[in-house]
Motif scaffolding. Structure first.
Motif, PDB file in Angstrom:
ATOM      1  N   ILE A 204       2.323  11.153   1.716  1.00  0.00           N
ATOM      2  CA  ILE A 204       3.500  10.557   1.090  1.00  0.00           C
ATOM      3  C   ILE A 204       4.630  10.403   2.107  1.00  0.00           C
ATOM      4  N   VAL A 205       4.846  11.427   2.932  1.00  0.00           N
ATOM      5  CA  VAL A 205       5.897  11.353   3.955  1.00  0.00           C
ATOM      6  C   VAL A 205       5.623  10.192   4.901  1.00  0.00           C
TER       7      VAL A 205
ATOM      8  N   LEU B 195       6.648   4.532   6.823  1.00  0.00           N
ATOM      9  CA  LEU B 195       6.195   3.177   7.149  1.00  0.00           C
ATOM     10  C   LEU B 195       6.937   2.134   6.322  1.00  0.00           C
ATOM     11  N   ILE B 196       7.292   2.477   5.091  1.00  0.00           N
ATOM     12  CA  ILE B 196       8.053   1.549   4.245  1.00  0.00           C
ATOM     13  C   ILE B 196       9.487   1.435   4.743  1.00  0.00           C
ATOM     14  N   LYS B 197      10.102   2.578   5.050  1.00  0.00           N
ATOM     15  CA  LYS B 197      11.503   2.589   5.484  1.00  0.00           C
ATOM     16  C   LYS B 197      11.717   1.766   6.745  1.00  0.00           C
TER      17      LYS B 197
ATOM     18  N   LEU C 137       7.983  -2.551  12.198  1.00  0.00           N
ATOM     19  CA  LEU C 137       6.538  -2.430  12.362  1.00  0.00           C
ATOM     20  C   LEU C 137       5.855  -3.717  11.921  1.00  0.00           C
ATOM     21  N   ASP C 138       4.551  -3.791  12.112  1.00  0.00           N
ATOM     22  CA  ASP C 138       3.841  -5.000  11.699  1.00  0.00           C
ATOM     23  C   ASP C 138       3.504  -4.941  10.210  1.00  0.00           C
ATOM     24  N   GLU C 139       3.053  -6.052   9.677  1.00  0.00           N
ATOM     25  CA  GLU C 139       2.797  -6.148   8.238  1.00  0.00           C
ATOM     26  C   GLU C 139       1.687  -5.213   7.790  1.00  0.00           C
TER      27      GLU C 139
ATOM     28  N   ALA D 163       0.281  -0.665   4.499  1.00  0.00           N
ATOM     29  CA  ALA D 163      -0.364   0.648   4.437  1.00  0.00           C
ATOM     30  C   ALA D 163       0.572   1.685   3.828  1.00  0.00           C
ATOM     31  N   GLY D 164       1.873   1.585   4.150  1.00  0.00           N
ATOM     32  CA  GLY D 164       2.835   2.514   3.580  1.00  0.00           C
ATOM     33  C   GLY D 164       2.838   2.461   2.065  1.00  0.00           C
TER      34      GLY D 164
END
Length: 647
Positions: A445-446, A451-453, A458-460, A465-466
């Motif tokens: 989860i962390v 990855l979302i934040k 970052l790449d798509e 994946a996030g």
């Protein structure tokens, strides 16, 4: 004479009888001796069965029992994996072929179980490792061979295919297949083959590492992040993610509220009742959006008063006591600064166990200029995931603040070497696994939230994946919002859960609530080391030599508290558009403030009369300035013209 003849016959009969008895006795003794020897041998060589599972490998066999000084010995073993079967008996043996063409059968001696493999041991120091990778359902056969004279050139491994499996060849690729249900790639070393006797005939010349790999080819079971992205990752998951997070937030609120006791404790269906600050914060945040804040805040504040020693500055923006807890926050800063400096001087990677390092270093005067040293330390490899996450978070924060091409390469290296290889797609789940093959849901989860934040950096693939990682972890929630701590996947891909995370802990990681208590860096506005600590949904501050203007959003009729560090001595504060005096007991009232001039800290309480409240901190006396402005024209009238003065 007749008597003598009778005696002679009697003697002869007795002799024959003795001879018969002796023969019977000898035969009986021999039989008993043979039986005794049989049972002795049976006891010495009595066999016992064994079986077990190691990853995707199922093993079973027979071994002798240990008797005194005579050790146990494995007589036969059978191992099945990915559609194949390897069986070793006195008649089916591993064989090596040396360069002189001689075949050397090897006696199987024993086996050992290790973390991810089964090691088969043979005479002449030959070993065969069967390594199971449960993430990708891959089994690798890796031989370990000694140097011999003449050297070994080939290794023959007796192998069979399980029922219904067939070995087929498609475009130079060997595939073990059973209809459309199960398929495995069979990868052989160069110049190796499967001979007519179904032996894996492996080229082991030149002492080069040779491996045989049987790997599942079905998508969605033990595949990599790249496999998932190619199959499913290109669809937009953002809407699904937002919907699931909102549903989980609602579940946590209902769960905690339903289990909230009068003393502020939370009832636990599987253990003792507990008091946890995170639970109080989760309830208050969610109550704001449900128009339940005033009543619930009053209830929680009253119950929390008897548990004040368990509260910190974390809850102060909602529960109050902002002066005491704000001072605690600043004292904690001083202690943490000293610890940080020492860890940094020692090059200790445990510094990355701390959260939000970029923000902390940016808002501490004594750590000014140390971010460069910290960034250099972030480039060092670590074997602990929480520290790797801390390193990556710092680098992404730095990159978001100011882009750097060299830093981009470091970020990519950490992701490609330490993060992505540990993300696996098993059935429908995309999760982060540790080195023992266990899915750690908290770490997952962390990582997903990280990855979302930083998705814009970052790449798509990583952004998608996030979303998927967090969704996969939340899938295992129960009716009260509890989530397992870890998952152990069996060889068929079914997870077994262990441990549990409290709903409020998970909520803290995934919440989308804008009312999150946080420290906001104000170094650019008020000077190095300045910050605000608030739970407002929006906060902005502008400053000039004449005044500092603060705008903050919070729901109507709702009160919240905040701390601002770095405010220089001022003349007055305007709140709700009027001059507002300081009061040491301001927290008893709807609004107010107090100022610590020695440490330049302003403590505030604001009850919103409009969604956005404006607070003005004035460094001048507007009344005196207005009076001067009014007097100026009058003075000009009273002063005679210069030319009249000359007359």
């Amino acid at each position: 004479m007749a008597n003598q003849l009778l005696f002679s016959k009697s003697t002869a009969n007795i002799g024959r009888m003795k001879s018969k008895i002796l023969k019977h006795f000898n035969a009986t003794v021999t039989i008993y001796f043979i039986i005794a020897i049989f049972f002795l041998i049976l006891q010495l060589f009595q066999l016992k069965s064994f079986n077990g599972v190691k990853g995707d490998i199922v093993y079973s066999g027979l071994s002798t029992k240990q008797r005194g000084l005579i050790p146990s010995r494995v007589r036969r073993i059978k191992l099945t994996f990915n559609g194949a079967e390897l069986q070793l008996t006195p008649f089916e043996r591993l064989k090596t072929i040396t360069s002189d063409g001689i075949i050397h059968p090897l006696d199987f001696l024993d086996f050992q179980l290790q973390e991810d493999r089964i090691i088969l041991m043979f005479d002449n120091d030959v070993q065969l490792n069967l390594i199971s990778d449960i993430h990708s359902k891959k089994v690798t056969l890796r031989p370990e061979l000694p140097l011999t004279i003449p050297p070994m050139e080939r290794l023959l491994i007796p192998i069979n295919w399980l029922d219904d499996f067939q070995l087929v060849q498609e475009d130079d690729i060997l595939k073990l297949s059973r209809g459309e249900e199960e398929n495995y790639f069979l990868t052989l070393p160069s110049e190796s083959q499967i001979n007519p006797q179904k032996n894996l005939d492996i080229n082991v010349s030149n002492n080069i590492l040779r491996e045989v790999v049987l790997e599942e080819t079905l998508s969605g079971t033990g595949r990599t992040l790249n496999d998932w992205f190619e199959k499913e990752g290109r669809r937009n998951l953002q809407d699904v993610y937002l919907r699931e997070i909102n549903q989980y937030q609602n579940l946590v609120f209902q769960s905690l509220k339903g289990r909230l006791l009068n003393n502020g404790y939370i009832s636990d269906p599987q253990g003792e009742n507990y008091f946890l600050e995170e639970a109080i914060i989760a309830l208050l945040k969610e109550s704001i959006t449900r128009n339940q804040y005033p009543s619930l805040q009053a209830e929680l504040a009253q119950s929390a008063s008897s548990n004040r020693s368990r509260l910190s500055y974390y809850s102060a923006p909602f529960l109050g006591d902002i002066v005491t807890q704000g001072s605690t926050l600043i004292s904690a800063d001083w202690r943490q600064q000293s610890q940080m400096q020492q860890l940094l001087d020692n090059g200790d990677l445990s510094i990355f166990d701390y959260d939000d390092l970029f923000n902390f270093f940016s808002t501490q005067r004594s750590l000014d200029g140390e971010l460069q040293r910290l960034e250099q330390l972030a480039d060092k490899p670590s074997d602990q995931y929480n520290r790797i996450n801390g390193q990556l978070t710092l680098l992404l924060d730095l990159q978001q603040n100011q882009s750097d091409s060299q830093r981009t390469l470091v970020i990519q290296e950490i992701l490609n070497k330490q993060i992505i290889p540990n993300i696996f797609w098993i059935k429908e789940d995309l999760l982060l696994f540790d080195q023992q093959g266990i899915a750690q849901l908290e770490d997952s989860i962390v990582l997903g939230c990280l990855l979302i934040k930083y998705g814009n950096l970052l790449d798509e693939k990583l952004l998608a994946a996030g979303y998927k990682i967090v969704l996969s972890a939340l899938k295992f929630q129960d009716d009260l919002g509890y989530i397992p701590q870890e998952l152990i996947y069996s060889s068929n891909g079914d997870p077994e859960a262990s441990g549990r995370m409290l709903p409020e802990k998970v909520y803290q990681m995934v919440t989308l609530s804008p009312y999150s208590t946080r420290r906001i860096d104000l170094s650019d506005e008020l000077g190095l080391g300045s910050w605000a600590y608030t739970g407002a949904s929006k906060f902005s501050l502008t400053s000039t030599p004449r005044e500092t203007v603060i705008n903050l959003d919070f729901p109507l009729e709702h009160a919240h508290h905040l701390v601002i560090r770095g405010v220089k001595p001022f003349y007055r504060i305007d709140l709700h558009g009027i001059k507002w005096k300081s009061d040491q007991n301001f927290q008893r009232y709807s609004d107010g403030w107090v100022y610590d001039e020695q440490r330049n800290i302003l403590y505030l309480k604001v009850q919103h009369r409009r969604p956005t409240e404006t607070i003005r901190i004035l460094y001048y006396d507007p009344d005196a300035e207005a009076a001067d402005t009014e007097e100026q024209p009058q003075r000009e009238e009273e002063s005679p013209p210069l030319f009249e003065e000359s007359n």
